[in-house]
Design an enzyme around this catalytic site. Structure first.
Site, short mmCIF file in Angstrom:
data_model
loop_
_atom_site.label_atom_id
_atom_site.label_comp_id
_atom_site.label_asym_id
_atom_site.label_seq_id
_atom_site.Cartn_x
_atom_site.Cartn_y
_atom_site.Cartn_z
N LYS A 1 0.85 -1.19 0.00
CA LYS A 1 0.00 0.00 0.00
C LYS A 1 0.89 1.24 0.00
O LYS A 1 0.95 2.01 0.98
CB LYS A 1 -0.94 -0.05 1.21
CG LYS A 1 -2.30 0.53 0.91
CD LYS A 1 -3.33 0.05 1.90
CE LYS A 1 -4.54 0.94 1.94
NZ LYS A 1 -5.22 1.18 0.66
N GLU B 1 -7.30 -5.41 -10.34
CA GLU B 1 -8.20 -4.82 -9.34
C GLU B 1 -8.59 -3.42 -9.80
O GLU B 1 -8.35 -3.05 -10.95
CB GLU B 1 -7.54 -4.81 -7.96
CG GLU B 1 -6.23 -4.05 -7.89
CD GLU B 1 -5.67 -4.00 -6.47
OE1 GLU B 1 -6.45 -3.99 -5.50
OE2 GLU B 1 -4.45 -3.92 -6.34
N1 PLP Z 1 -6.95 -2.66 -3.38
C1 PLP Z 1 -6.51 -1.42 -3.28
C2 PLP Z 1 -5.71 -0.85 -4.39
C3 PLP Z 1 -6.81 -0.66 -2.12
O1 PLP Z 1 -6.39 0.59 -2.01
C4 PLP Z 1 -7.58 -1.25 -1.11
C5 PLP Z 1 -7.88 -0.50 0.11
O2 PLP Z 1 -7.29 -0.69 1.12
C6 PLP Z 1 -8.03 -2.56 -1.29
C7 PLP Z 1 -7.69 -3.25 -2.43
C8 PLP Z 1 -8.85 -3.21 -0.24
O3 PLP Z 1 -8.08 -3.64 0.84
P1 PLP Z 1 -8.69 -3.77 2.27
O4 PLP Z 1 -9.83 -4.71 2.15
O5 PLP Z 1 -7.60 -4.36 3.09
O6 PLP Z 1 -9.10 -2.43 2.70
C1 COI Z 2 -9.26 1.62 1.87
O1 COI Z 2 -10.24 0.97 1.50
O2 COI Z 2 -8.92 1.69 3.06
C2 COI Z 2 -8.43 2.34 0.94
O3 COI Z 2 -7.35 2.66 1.29
C3 COI Z 2 -8.95 2.68 -0.37
C4 COI Z 2 -8.72 4.10 -0.67
C5 COI Z 2 -8.85 4.25 -2.13
C6 COI Z 2 -9.65 4.99 0.08
#
Ligand code: PLP
Ligand code: COI
Length: 340
Positions: free
Chosen positions: A183, A219
């Site tokens: 991230k 994604e």
């Molecule tokens: N993919 C991306 C590019 C993201 O920024 C996020 C957000 O966090 C996710 C997937 C979803 O991840 P999570 O379910 O851990 O929030």
């Molecule tokens: C999240 O879901 O926490 C993310 O970081 C996604 C972001 C694009 C807000």
């Protein structure tokens, strides 16, 4: 006393809350860290984050459960993912136990901003870490800050549970063997042009394909995909260059172990997408946002679930996951951390 906010009408935006957490890394170690009311960051003009984007972040939520407890959802996995991101960016790791302690501190200090149960809003928590000392040659900084603030939010996509329309992007999000699996702020910087182009053309988001062959689904800019086959299987794309979503991993567990469904986490060819019955985006911010239509350069994929509401399987997954998060349903061991 709960803050006076119109909880039911919040969008996904920043609202300043009273306290945030800061810990600084100098002389090779993290200081003890503390809450502060100061929302300003003061760093060198030549800081590693400003010059070479040496930064990573996380996103998680706190909820008011049905019984009034304030809880967070699997924050240990955010701590672990931030550790992976830090290692890949040559940032010193912020220890997991301290990360969890900071989550507790920030939520507790801002508890008036945790939206009430049933309001449709949640408290979004944003941990982030960055190089703060000057670097001019391309190298890691020597000093860092780990910070965490929180902000009450509503749905990520306007309309909440209404299906959205996305397009297949001509831009790539992440390179093979690059940083798509962590991230890193840089992944989002390079998606800004693609998202603005998508919005200008009337789409809510981009579907990114694998950059090497452009034949597999990766994604979107901020969420993983989840598909449902016509015979009711849950399918999620596997790739080394997508973010390992905590929501997606949780939904796959829920589908398999709670709802007794068949789950496949595997590479998904774009060609297959037209044959799926339902499509959704899953993530902390997105929760599960249903996708009704995908545009691919003049061709349209219209999912049988339509543009009016979530498909039935997506809805079951959504109800079960949010039921666990808000304490309406029992949670698997270790998924809920109560803020006391
Ligand atoms: N993919 C991306 C590019 C993201 O920024 C996020 C957000 O966090 C996710 C997937 C979803 O991840 P999570 O379910 O851990 O929030
Ligand atoms: C999240 O879901 O926490 C993310 O970081 C996604 C972001 C694009 C807000």
């Amino acid at each position: 006393m709960s803050a006076e906010l119109d909880w039911g009408n919040l969008g996904f935006g920043y609202i300043k809350t009273p306290y945030r957490y800061v810990s600084r890394y100098t002389h090779g170690k993290w200081d003890e860290g503390a809450l502060t009311e100061d929302d300003k960051v003061t760093i060198s003009e030549c800081a590693g984050v400003l010059q070479y984007a040496q930064t990573a972040f996380e996103g998680l939520k706190a909820y008011t459960a049905k019984d009034g407890r304030i809880v967070t959802f699997r924050p240990d996995l955010n701590a672990e993912r931030l550790e992976q991101s830090a290692k890949r960016l040559e940032i010193p790791v912020f220890p997991k136990d301290r990360f969890l302690q900071a989550v507790d501190m920030v939520v507790k200090a801002n508890r008036d901003y945790v939206p009430p149960y049933g309001s449709g809003a949640t408290l979004y928590i944003r941990p982030y870490i960055f190089g703060s000392s000057p670097v001019i040659g391309v190298k890691p900084a020597e000093e860092y800050e780990f910070r965490m603030f929180c902000t009450p939010v509503g749905p990520y996509f306007k309309g909440g549970a209404k299906p959205i329309t996305i397009r297949v992007s001509d831009f790539d999000r992440a390179a093979p063997r690059g940083t798509g699996h962590i991230k890193a702020g840089l992944n989002y910087a390079m998606s800004l042009h693609a998202i603005m182009e998508a919005h200008r053309q009337g789409f809510d988001e981009n579907m990114y394909l694998d950059p090497a062959t452009r034949t597999y689904v990766e994604e979107t800019g901020g969420a993983n995909f989840l598909f449902v086959t016509k015979d009711g299987k849950v399918v999620t794309p596997a790739s080394d260059s997508i973010l390992p979503s905590i929501t997606r991993r949780s939904l796959c567990y829920v589908a398999e172990h709670i709802l007794g469904m068949t789950v496949e986490h595997r590479p998904v060819k774009f060609e297959e997408v037209k044959d799926f019955a339902e499509c959704g985006l899953c993530g902390t911010a997105a929760v599960i946002s249903p996708v009704g239509r995908i545009y691919d350069h003049g061709n349209e994929i219209n999912f049988p679930s339509g543009m009016d509401e979530m498909g039935p399987v997506t809805r079951r997954l959504y109800e079960t996951l949010t039921g666990i998060q808000m304490g309406r349903l029992p949670a698997p061991d270790g998924w809920i951390r109560e803020i006391k």
